[in-house]
Design a protein around this motif. Structure first.
Motif, PDB file in Angstrom:
ATOM      1  N   ILE A 430       0.852  -1.203   0.000  1.00 58.85           N
ATOM      2  CA  ILE A 430       0.000   0.000   0.000  1.00 58.85           C
ATOM      3  C   ILE A 430       0.886   1.251   0.000  1.00 58.85           C
ATOM      4  O   ILE A 430       0.685   2.179  -0.780  1.00 58.85           O
ATOM      5  CB  ILE A 430      -0.960   0.000   1.223  1.00 58.85           C
ATOM      6  CG1 ILE A 430      -1.927  -1.192   1.112  1.00 58.85           C
ATOM      7  CG2 ILE A 430      -1.747   1.308   1.305  1.00 58.85           C
ATOM      8  CD1 ILE A 430      -2.768  -1.446   2.350  1.00 58.85           C
ATOM      9  N   ASP A 431       1.914   1.229   0.841  1.00 55.94           N
ATOM     10  CA  ASP A 431       2.835   2.378   0.900  1.00 55.94           C
ATOM     11  C   ASP A 431       3.466   2.653  -0.456  1.00 55.94           C
ATOM     12  O   ASP A 431       3.531   3.795  -0.905  1.00 55.94           O
ATOM     13  CB  ASP A 431       3.954   2.109   1.923  1.00 55.94           C
ATOM     14  CG  ASP A 431       3.447   2.305   3.345  1.00 55.94           C
ATOM     15  OD1 ASP A 431       2.316   2.823   3.481  1.00 55.94           O
ATOM     16  OD2 ASP A 431       4.166   1.904   4.289  1.00 55.94           O
ATOM     17  N   GLU A 432       3.904   1.576  -1.105  1.00 59.02           N
ATOM     18  CA  GLU A 432       4.575   1.752  -2.402  1.00 59.02           C
ATOM     19  C   GLU A 432       3.629   2.353  -3.442  1.00 59.02           C
ATOM     20  O   GLU A 432       3.992   3.250  -4.200  1.00 59.02           O
ATOM     21  CB  GLU A 432       5.119   0.399  -2.888  1.00 59.02           C
ATOM     22  CG  GLU A 432       5.985   0.563  -4.116  1.00 59.02           C
ATOM     23  CD  GLU A 432       6.621  -0.748  -4.573  1.00 59.02           C
ATOM     24  OE1 GLU A 432       6.947  -1.600  -3.713  1.00 59.02           O
ATOM     25  OE2 GLU A 432       6.797  -0.887  -5.800  1.00 59.02           O
ATOM     26  N   ALA A 433       2.387   1.829  -3.448  1.00 52.60           N
ATOM     27  CA  ALA A 433       1.423   2.321  -4.442  1.00 52.60           C
ATOM     28  C   ALA A 433       1.074   3.786  -4.172  1.00 52.60           C
ATOM     29  O   ALA A 433       1.019   4.596  -5.108  1.00 52.60           O
ATOM     30  CB  ALA A 433       0.165   1.450  -4.409  1.00 52.60           C
ATOM     31  N   VAL A 434       0.859   4.126  -2.894  1.00 54.02           N
ATOM     32  CA  VAL A 434       0.504   5.514  -2.555  1.00 54.02           C
ATOM     33  C   VAL A 434       1.666   6.447  -2.919  1.00 54.02           C
ATOM     34  O   VAL A 434       1.466   7.499  -3.540  1.00 54.02           O
ATOM     35  CB  VAL A 434       0.144   5.640  -1.048  1.00 54.02           C
ATOM     36  CG1 VAL A 434      -0.077   7.107  -0.665  1.00 54.02           C
ATOM     37  CG2 VAL A 434      -1.100   4.818  -0.727  1.00 54.02           C
ATOM     38  N   ALA A 435       2.870   6.001  -2.585  1.00 52.12           N
ATOM     39  CA  ALA A 435       4.046   6.837  -2.882  1.00 52.12           C
ATOM     40  C   ALA A 435       4.180   7.079  -4.380  1.00 52.12           C
ATOM     41  O   ALA A 435       4.505   8.183  -4.824  1.00 52.12           O
ATOM     42  CB  ALA A 435       5.304   6.160  -2.336  1.00 52.12           C
ATOM     43  N   GLY A 436       3.903   6.059  -5.164  1.00 53.78           N
ATOM     44  CA  GLY A 436       4.027   6.174  -6.618  1.00 53.78           C
ATOM     45  C   GLY A 436       3.073   7.193  -7.210  1.00 53.78           C
ATOM     46  O   GLY A 436       3.304   7.722  -8.309  1.00 53.78           O
ATOM     47  N   GLN A 468       0.439  -3.136  -8.685  1.00 50.61           N
ATOM     48  CA  GLN A 468      -0.243  -2.678  -9.899  1.00 50.61           C
ATOM     49  C   GLN A 468      -1.766  -2.557  -9.671  1.00 50.61           C
ATOM     50  O   GLN A 468      -2.384  -1.577 -10.099  1.00 50.61           O
ATOM     51  CB  GLN A 468       0.038  -3.678 -11.026  1.00 50.61           C
ATOM     52  CG  GLN A 468      -0.338  -3.155 -12.395  1.00 50.61           C
ATOM     53  CD  GLN A 468      -0.083  -4.217 -13.476  1.00 50.61           C
ATOM     54  OE1 GLN A 468       0.563  -5.245 -13.224  1.00 50.61           O
ATOM     55  NE2 GLN A 468      -0.584  -3.966 -14.664  1.00 50.61           N
ATOM     56  N   ILE A 469      -2.334  -3.545  -8.967  1.00 54.27           N
ATOM     57  CA  ILE A 469      -3.780  -3.531  -8.679  1.00 54.27           C
ATOM     58  C   ILE A 469      -4.130  -2.279  -7.857  1.00 54.27           C
ATOM     59  O   ILE A 469      -5.028  -1.511  -8.203  1.00 54.27           O
ATOM     60  CB  ILE A 469      -4.192  -4.809  -7.881  1.00 54.27           C
ATOM     61  CG1 ILE A 469      -4.051  -6.055  -8.764  1.00 54.27           C
ATOM     62  CG2 ILE A 469      -5.614  -4.697  -7.335  1.00 54.27           C
ATOM     63  CD1 ILE A 469      -4.148  -7.381  -8.007  1.00 54.27           C
ATOM     64  N   LEU A 470      -3.382  -2.093  -6.782  1.00 51.03           N
ATOM     65  CA  LEU A 470      -3.653  -0.955  -5.904  1.00 51.03           C
ATOM     66  C   LEU A 470      -3.410   0.379  -6.613  1.00 51.03           C
ATOM     67  O   LEU A 470      -4.162   1.329  -6.431  1.00 51.03           O
ATOM     68  CB  LEU A 470      -2.764  -1.049  -4.670  1.00 51.03           C
ATOM     69  CG  LEU A 470      -3.487  -1.624  -3.452  1.00 51.03           C
ATOM     70  CD1 LEU A 470      -2.501  -2.043  -2.405  1.00 51.03           C
ATOM     71  CD2 LEU A 470      -4.461  -0.589  -2.887  1.00 51.03           C
ATOM     72  N   THR A 471      -2.365   0.440  -7.419  1.00 52.91           N
ATOM     73  CA  THR A 471      -2.063   1.675  -8.150  1.00 52.91           C
ATOM     74  C   THR A 471      -3.227   2.046  -9.055  1.00 52.91           C
ATOM     75  O   THR A 471      -3.635   3.201  -9.128  1.00 52.91           O
ATOM     76  CB  THR A 471      -0.766   1.486  -8.986  1.00 52.91           C
ATOM     77  OG1 THR A 471       0.265   1.070  -8.101  1.00 52.91           O
ATOM     78  CG2 THR A 471      -0.372   2.748  -9.701  1.00 52.91           C
ATOM     79  N   ASN A 472      -3.777   1.057  -9.746  1.00 53.76           N
ATOM     80  CA  ASN A 472      -4.912   1.310 -10.630  1.00 53.76           C
ATOM     81  C   ASN A 472      -6.105   1.878  -9.872  1.00 53.76           C
ATOM     82  O   ASN A 472      -6.716   2.862 -10.301  1.00 53.76           O
ATOM     83  CB  ASN A 472      -5.354  -0.010 -11.285  1.00 53.76           C
ATOM     84  CG  ASN A 472      -4.851  -0.107 -12.708  1.00 53.76           C
ATOM     85  OD1 ASN A 472      -5.131   0.768 -13.514  1.00 53.76           O
ATOM     86  ND2 ASN A 472      -4.106  -1.158 -13.003  1.00 53.76           N
TER      87      ASN A 472
END
Ligand code: ADP
Length: 579
Positions: A430-436, A468-472
């Motif tokens: 989650i952290d990685e996706a939010v940061a991205g 990738q799922i969370l980023t989307n």
């Protein structure tokens, strides 16, 4: 069912009563054997004869067949002593008139015959069985030794009764015939159903051809056969399946008699005898049948069967083979369509792989040089130039998202998506996706709050695909929410069918989705017509990829949304240490 009385011979009045009784019984039975036996019992009782029998003309041959007898058996009937009886019966069947003789030994019609002399045959009575203008056979009674047993009035009773009996026999016969025809039809349908099941479970062309031929040979009781495929402009047909010969040719000339006949008339043909029937290799055949397999009225293939027995391919068999050919035609067409779809999908897949690869290379260099220009590697950059470079940067980013989305879909559809599964820490992901997506959220003044328990177990998943799922989902929440609206990410434990899962939810206070749009949300290229959606960039591929990726990992995705209020997208992933 009432039974006949077994009293001895009777007078006229009693005879009439019996007659009535028998007629009723006859009218109530449709069992042919039962009807024939009842007729015979009644005749013996009505006439007081010593012995009697009933013969019916064969269905396909003019021969008379013993169908019921009293005090007489087949051996006796076939023996010499019955010569006169057979003569009487034949005469009755031929002329359609009853015959009575008080004393056969003195009757000029029969007295010369050996059996009359030898067996002292005296009283004989025989009446034809007339039904629907046709003679079905005859009933015959006789008495040896005593003459004058039968009277004219008895003969007329017998004749009248015979006509009644004939109707009952005919009805029972018709019933058996319809019954048999029905049974045959039911059996045929169940066979065709079985064939269909087998044919339709296979989408392999050779297998379908082989199955169709196997059934045809088996059900037509043929020695062997071939399935031939016609090819545009070719003068020979391709042998796609063959049975019953060691070495089948690869091709058969269209000039072959049976084939050319079918092609010229579009109809099945049966060939007999060594002159017209010819094996595919040119050697004479005894019997042959060729049936067309048609698509949209055009002969596209042929079923050709052979037998060493003459007259084996009768009308019924040909009709059956034609129906089988119709079913095979559908299966062949399915295989053809399937092959075409597979070929088209393969072509699409190859094209996408090629294009994605070819686009990635120039995109990387555009991106790289843009960044270098922005960093001043080629000299100082003005404000305006920086703005232009930024536009180029964003366009390339959009392109690279599209290219990677397309190649993901391609991989998933062709079953080539590799998932590298292992225990994954969701808090990390989650952290990685939010940061991205930090830049995008900041640009719209949106906050992302993550609300997850501390002791969250790991999930069994492919880490980068989960990011990738969370980023989307987060990117959509960002795009489809007005400025300043917060986004939340939550995670919780859930049980599904006795297994532990984590449920991750991305909730926004954005534009929301109508129930109609929700129904199409996960289909490729779907985008809402809402102008607020169209203002944002996108290809309508993200959610379909998310769904495929969640499901490929054993999870599920759901959406809850109210237009104007906001949306919540939630997906599950299995807990890693769950045994
Ligand atoms: P894209 O975002 O590229 O259009 P997606 O497949 O991610 O493609 O989404 C498909 C459509 O679903 C979007 O175009 C939008 O209409 C709708 N949608 C997705 N997420 C949201 C959301 N959080 N709020 C409102 N609508 C959404």
């Amino acid at each position: 069912m009432p039974q006949l009385s077994t009293d001895p011979p009777i007078d006229d009045l009693a005879g009439l009563a019996l007659f009535n009784q028998v007629s009723q019984i006859l009218g109530s039975s449709l069992d042919l054997t039962q009807v024939l036996n009842q007729v015979m019992d009644a005749i013996i009782q009505l006439t007081g004869a010593e012995r009697g029998f009933l013969m019916l003309v064969g269905r396909d041959t003019p021969e008379l067949d013993l169908r019921a007898g009293r005090n007489v058996d087949r051996v006796t009937i076939d023996g010499d002593e019955m010569e006169v009886s057979r003569t009487v019966i034949s005469r009755v069947v031929e002329k359609g008139q009853p015959v009575l003789t008080y004393n056969a030994q003195e009757d000029p019609r029969f007295s010369q015959q050996m059996s009359v002399v030898g067996y002292a045959l005296r009283s004989v009575m025989c009446a034809p069985l007339w039904a629907r203008g046709k003679i079905l056979g005859a009933v015959y009674v006789d008495n040896r030794v005593r003459s004058g047993v039968f009277s004219e009035s008895q003969l007329s009773t017998l004749a009248t009764f015979a006509n009644q009996a004939a109707m009952a026999i005919e009805n029972a016969r018709l019933f058996t015939m319809t019954d048999q025809a029905l049974a045959a039809r039911v059996e045929e349908l169940s066979i065709l159903q079985r064939i269909d099941r087998e044919l339709n479970t296979s989408l392999d062309f050779d297998r379908v051809m082989d199955l169709a031929l196997e059934w045809a040979v088996k059900l037509a009781d043929a020695d062997g056969g071939m399935l031939l495929l016609l090819e545009e402009g070719a003068e020979t047909a391709r042998v796609v399946a063959s049975r019953g010969r060691d070495a089948a040719p690869d091709r058969v000339p269209l000039a072959h008699p049976a084939i050319s006949h079918v092609l010229a008339n579009g109809e099945s043909v049966v060939m007999h005898g060594p002159v017209s029937a010819q094996s595919v290799d040119g050697t004479p055949a005894i019997a042959q049948v060729a049936v067309p397999i048609k698509r949209e009225g055009r002969v596209t293939a042929l079923l050709a069967l052979e037998s060493s027995r003459e007259n084996i391919f009768d009308e019924d068999k040909v009709a059956f083979l034609e129906r089988l050919a119709d079913h095979a035609a559908i299966a062949i067409e399915n295989v053809r369509l399937y092959d075409a779809v597979v070929a088209a999908t393969d072509a699409k897949s190859t094209l996408i792989s090629l294009v994605s690869h070819e686009l990635r290379v120039p995109m990387t260099s555009i991106k790289g040089y843009t960044e270098m220009l922005e960093a001043g590697a080629a000299g100082p950059v003005t404000e305006m130039q920086l703005e232009f470079l930024d536009t180029i940067q964003r366009s390339v980013d959009r392109m690279s998202v599209l290219v990677s989305d397309l190649s993901d879909i391609n991989r998933m559809e062709s079953g080539r998506l590799r998932l590298d599964s292992g225990p994954v820490d969701l808090a990390d992901v989650i952290d990685e996706a939010v940061a991205g997506l930090q830049t995008q959220f900041v640009a719209k003044g949106q906050t992302v709050s993550v609300d997850i328990p501390d002791d969250l177990p790991s999930v069994l998943a492919d880490r980068s695909r989960t990011v990738q799922i969370l980023t989307n989902l987060l990117s959509n929440a960002n795009k489809y929410s007005p400025k300043g609206r917060p986004v939340t990410v939550t995670a919780e434990n859930v049980d599904r069918e006795g297994r532990r899962f984590l449920r991750v939810a991305v909730t926004d206070q954005g534009i929301g989705i109508t129930p109609e749009d929700q129904a199409q949300l996960f289909t490729q290229f779907f985008r809402s017509l809402d102008p607020a959606v169209r203002d944002e960039t996108g290809w309508g591929l993200g959610l379909s990829i998310v769904k495929m990726m969640v499901e490929a990992q054993g999870g599920a995705i759901t959406v809850e949304s109210t237009p104007g209020v906001g949306s919540c997208f939630a997906f599950t992933l299995a807990v890693a240490d769950d045994s």
